[in-house]
Design a protein around this motif. Structure first.
Motif, PDB file in Angstrom:
ATOM      1  N   ASP A  72       0.842  -1.197   0.000  1.00 47.57           N
ATOM      2  CA  ASP A  72       0.000   0.000   0.000  1.00 47.57           C
ATOM      3  C   ASP A  72       0.881   1.253   0.000  1.00 47.57           C
ATOM      4  O   ASP A  72       2.115   1.166   0.035  1.00 47.57           O
ATOM      5  CB  ASP A  72      -0.990  -0.025   1.170  1.00 47.57           C
ATOM      6  N   ALA A  73       0.233   2.408  -0.062  1.00 44.35           N
ATOM      7  CA  ALA A  73       0.977   3.652  -0.251  1.00 44.35           C
ATOM      8  C   ALA A  73       2.009   3.872   0.846  1.00 44.35           C
ATOM      9  O   ALA A  73       3.140   4.296   0.587  1.00 44.35           O
ATOM     10  CB  ALA A  73      -0.008   4.829  -0.313  1.00 44.35           C
ATOM     11  N   SER A  76       4.878   1.484   0.210  1.00 48.89           N
ATOM     12  CA  SER A  76       5.591   1.816  -1.026  1.00 48.89           C
ATOM     13  C   SER A  76       6.493   3.025  -0.834  1.00 48.89           C
ATOM     14  O   SER A  76       7.516   3.153  -1.497  1.00 48.89           O
ATOM     15  CB  SER A  76       4.593   2.115  -2.152  1.00 48.89           C
ATOM     16  N   PRO A  97      -2.777  -4.003  -8.041  1.00 48.46           N
ATOM     17  CA  PRO A  97      -3.305  -4.889  -6.989  1.00 48.46           C
ATOM     18  C   PRO A  97      -3.971  -6.139  -7.546  1.00 48.46           C
ATOM     19  O   PRO A  97      -3.932  -7.200  -6.920  1.00 48.46           O
ATOM     20  CB  PRO A  97      -4.313  -4.007  -6.241  1.00 48.46           C
ATOM     21  N   ALA A 103      -1.230  -8.896  -0.459  1.00 44.28           N
ATOM     22  CA  ALA A 103      -1.094  -7.452  -0.341  1.00 44.28           C
ATOM     23  C   ALA A 103      -0.736  -7.148   1.103  1.00 44.28           C
ATOM     24  O   ALA A 103      -1.281  -7.757   2.025  1.00 44.28           O
ATOM     25  CB  ALA A 103      -2.395  -6.764  -0.731  1.00 44.28           C
ATOM     26  N   ILE A 105      -0.765  -4.215   3.830  1.00 42.62           N
ATOM     27  CA  ILE A 105      -1.427  -2.943   4.081  1.00 42.62           C
ATOM     28  C   ILE A 105      -0.958  -2.448   5.445  1.00 42.62           C
ATOM     29  O   ILE A 105      -1.281  -3.056   6.473  1.00 42.62           O
ATOM     30  CB  ILE A 105      -2.965  -3.102   4.093  1.00 42.62           C
ATOM     31  N   ASP A 107      -1.553   0.672   6.615  1.00 42.21           N
ATOM     32  CA  ASP A 107      -2.501   1.626   7.178  1.00 42.21           C
ATOM     33  C   ASP A 107      -3.900   1.018   7.124  1.00 42.21           C
ATOM     34  O   ASP A 107      -4.600   1.095   6.116  1.00 42.21           O
ATOM     35  CB  ASP A 107      -2.430   2.930   6.364  1.00 42.21           C
ATOM     36  N   LEU A 111      -7.807   1.025   4.358  1.00 37.88           N
ATOM     37  CA  LEU A 111      -7.914  -0.280   3.708  1.00 37.88           C
ATOM     38  C   LEU A 111      -8.453  -0.085   2.293  1.00 37.88           C
ATOM     39  O   LEU A 111      -9.529   0.473   2.106  1.00 37.88           O
ATOM     40  CB  LEU A 111      -8.860  -1.157   4.530  1.00 37.88           C
ATOM     41  N   PRO A 112      -7.713  -0.532   1.268  1.00 37.34           N
ATOM     42  CA  PRO A 112      -8.193  -0.307  -0.097  1.00 37.34           C
ATOM     43  C   PRO A 112      -9.479  -1.095  -0.362  1.00 37.34           C
ATOM     44  O   PRO A 112      -9.801  -2.044   0.349  1.00 37.34           O
ATOM     45  CB  PRO A 112      -7.055  -0.823  -0.978  1.00 37.34           C
ATOM     46  N   LEU A 131      -4.983 -10.405   1.933  1.00 34.24           N
ATOM     47  CA  LEU A 131      -4.519  -9.100   2.416  1.00 34.24           C
ATOM     48  C   LEU A 131      -3.978  -9.246   3.834  1.00 34.24           C
ATOM     49  O   LEU A 131      -4.692  -9.731   4.720  1.00 34.24           O
ATOM     50  CB  LEU A 131      -5.670  -8.085   2.406  1.00 34.24           C
ATOM     51  N   VAL A 133      -3.003  -7.132   6.843  1.00 32.15           N
ATOM     52  CA  VAL A 133      -3.313  -5.765   7.251  1.00 32.15           C
ATOM     53  C   VAL A 133      -2.753  -5.502   8.646  1.00 32.15           C
ATOM     54  O   VAL A 133      -3.022  -6.277   9.579  1.00 32.15           O
ATOM     55  CB  VAL A 133      -4.842  -5.532   7.246  1.00 32.15           C
TER      56      VAL A 133
END
Lengths: 208, 351
Positions: A72-73, A76, A97, A103, A105, A107, A111-112, A131, A133
């Protein structure tokens, strides 16, 4: 000119790769088999921020060259995280994605949308994303779940996560057997964190 | 010359395997498949099954699943048709003792992981235990539809009419559902699943079990799972409800009723006995003093049998630890003793 991330010494992986990976996996398996239960996960990893040591333990236990991973951002933005994962797992880091099997994550509040990730195919629903998280807290609480792995109902709490998480879990469940699977990780004191599974099979019990 | 003078001439390096034989990448691949299998109960996840040092049909799938989940502090039990001391069970138990050095047991309640071929133990499984089934043909629809592409599609559409027709044809032909093992089940009202060739007697134990159930098929390269407390329903019809086998006789050695019994032929005059298929259950009951009709050598003595601690079983000597009437004297026993109990039917199994 910024110093390249690779100039910094790379954080170490599992001290005992075989047994640390097994212990991490055993916690994740128990978490997936009993959704909504906070399962203790010990980890002595010291990964680059903002990757937590519990999420890193899950990643090192499950990722390898076969599993494209999406960051995630927040993750990254820290090149050292991708370098850490590439070195220790060999997993290709992907920007799309939908192409990712896993994935990470960092944050949880951001959550995307689950729809961005692979949902599986009707003939092969296992070809879907998992995911991992990071959250701050995991435990028993007011969000009530039912489904396989749960005797009756089980309440859990996890923060920070989006307020509409129950609705998103319900939408994910509506796709069953397609859908994504969630592994929540939380840091604890003295390296003893926790992991919680929210596979696609869980049904959030809505109050009405 | 730079001869390796320091190399000890006599000692070859001992063969060492990675913990639990499989390499780490293989374990990760299997672990990922297991997690997806748990997330989609009853769905068969393809996995890259490896060649194992045992032939297909001997539990290569179960062994790979066990190897992937096994930890150094796990306690492993391996059974084959309920027995801890048949060839398959002994071979696999020794395999993991050798390659992983884990503790093993024959006692169901002491085990954290139970690998099984075609039985579920009689003792109730507990939360935290994992049972690993060896599966020969994971696809319940395979004998009805040979094409994998087509069975995938049928599962995707939850189209299980074929299976209902098969059960119906049983009824049309035999008057009852004649499937007695590998009896198809429906998991969480979604996937029809082959429970592996366990007797249908064991099917109800899968429903709402506190233990995690994992299934590995090595030749067919499939892994599937049932999480704890998951609904598992044996397929049936309203007018032909699912029923398990019932036995007319109790176990001949421990007197247990409501358990699955094996028939043992004693001589060539029709002599036979029915004993617990689950050797741990039988030995535990005998150690508690339960006796059956054929605990004969000690029948004259008042009081219970001398307890034979079951953990020692399978470690040389009498392989069962049970004062079995079969050992060395089965053939010479008068068949009158064995015939008596079964005069009412030709089989101990009643439908």
């Amino acid at each position: 000119m910024a110093v390249p991330a690779f100039a910094a010494p790379l954080a170490a992986g599992f001290a005992d790769p075989v047994h640390d990976a097994q212990r991490s996996f055993a916690a994740v398996m128990r978490a997936m088999a009993e959704p909504g239960l906070a399962v203790p996960l010990a980890s002595d990893l010291d990964p680059p921020a903002p990757l937590s040591r519990e999420a890193a333990a899950c990643a090192l236990a499950l990722l390898d060259y076969e599993t494209p991973v999406f960051l995630d951002a927040a993750l990254s933005a820290a090149p050292a995280v991708a370098a850490f994962l590439r070195f220790h797992t060999g997993a290709p880091v992907v920007d799309d994605p939908a192409a990712a099997r896993f994935a990470l994550i960092a944050d949880g509040a951001a959550l995307p949308d689950f729809g961005a990730f692979a949902q599986g195919e009707p003939d092969y629903p296992d070809r879907s994303a998992t995911l991992i998280v990071q959250v701050q807290e995991l435990g028993a609480g007011a969000l009530v779940l039912a489904g396989p792995g749960i005797k009756g109902h089980r309440g859990f709490s996890a923060a920070p996560l989006p307020a509409d998480l129950p609705a998103r879990l319900a939408a994910n469940r509506a796709l069953y057997p397609l859908g994504i699977d969630l592994i929540l990780t939380a840091q604890g004191p003295d390296g003893l964190g926790a992991v919680m599974g929210l596979p696609r099979s869980v049904k959030p019990v809505m109050e009405d | 010359m730079n001869a390796p003078a320091t190399a000890p001439a006599s000692s070859m390096p001992a063969i060492t395997y990675n913990f639990a034989y499989l390499d780490e990448q293989t374990k990760r691949m299997i672990r990922r498949a297991i997690l997806k299998a748990i997330a989609i109960p009853g769905y068969q996840v393809p996995f890259a099954s490896r060649e194992m040092p045992m032939p297909y049909g001997w539990g290569t799938g179960g062994v790979q699943v066990t190897a992937a989940i096994l930890g150094a502090d796990d306690v492993l039990k391996v059974i084959d048709q309920g027995s801890d001391d048949t060839t398959n069970a002994v071979a696999i138990r020794t395999f993991f003792e050798t390659t992983a050095g884990v503790a093993t047991t024959t006692r169901t309640q002491d085990a954290t992981i139970i690998q099984t071929r075609h039985r579920i133990p009689e003792a109730e499984l507990k939360a935290g235990q994992t049972i690993v089934f060896q599966v020969p043909i994971p696809e319940p629809l395979r004998f009805l539809e040979p094409r994998e592409t087509e069975t995938r599609r049928l599962h995707g559409l939850a189209d299980y009419g074929l299976m209902q027709v098969k059960l119906y044809e049983d009824i049309a032909r035999h008057g009852h559902i004649a499937t007695t093992y590998a009896y198809p089940v429906k998991v969480e009202d979604r996937y029809v699943m082959d429970p592996s060739p366990i007797p249908k007697f064991d099917n109800p134990k899968m429903n709402d079990s506190p233990a995690l159930q994992l299934f590995g098929a090595g030749r067919e390269k499939r892994i599937y799972a049932i999480p704890p407390y998951t609904q598992v329903v044996s397929l049936d019809f309203e007018d032909h409800p699912f029923k398990v086998q019932a036995f007319k006789e109790p176990c001949a050695l421990c007197g247990a009723t409501g358990v699955y019994l094996d028939e043992v032929i004693l001589d060539d005059k029709g002599g036979r006995m029915f004993v617990c298929s689950d050797t741990d259950h039988c030995a535990t009951r005998q150690a508690e003093g339960h006796t059956g009709t054929m605990s004969a050598p000690y029948a004259a003595q008042p009081g219970p049998l001398t307890p034979s601690p079951s953990p020692a079983r399978g470690e040389g000597g009498n392989p069962t630890g049970i004062p079995s009437p079969l050992v060395g004297e089965g053939g010479s026993r008068p068949s009158r003793e064995t015939g008596e109990g079964f005069a009412t039917g030709e089989s101990g199994e009643a439908r």
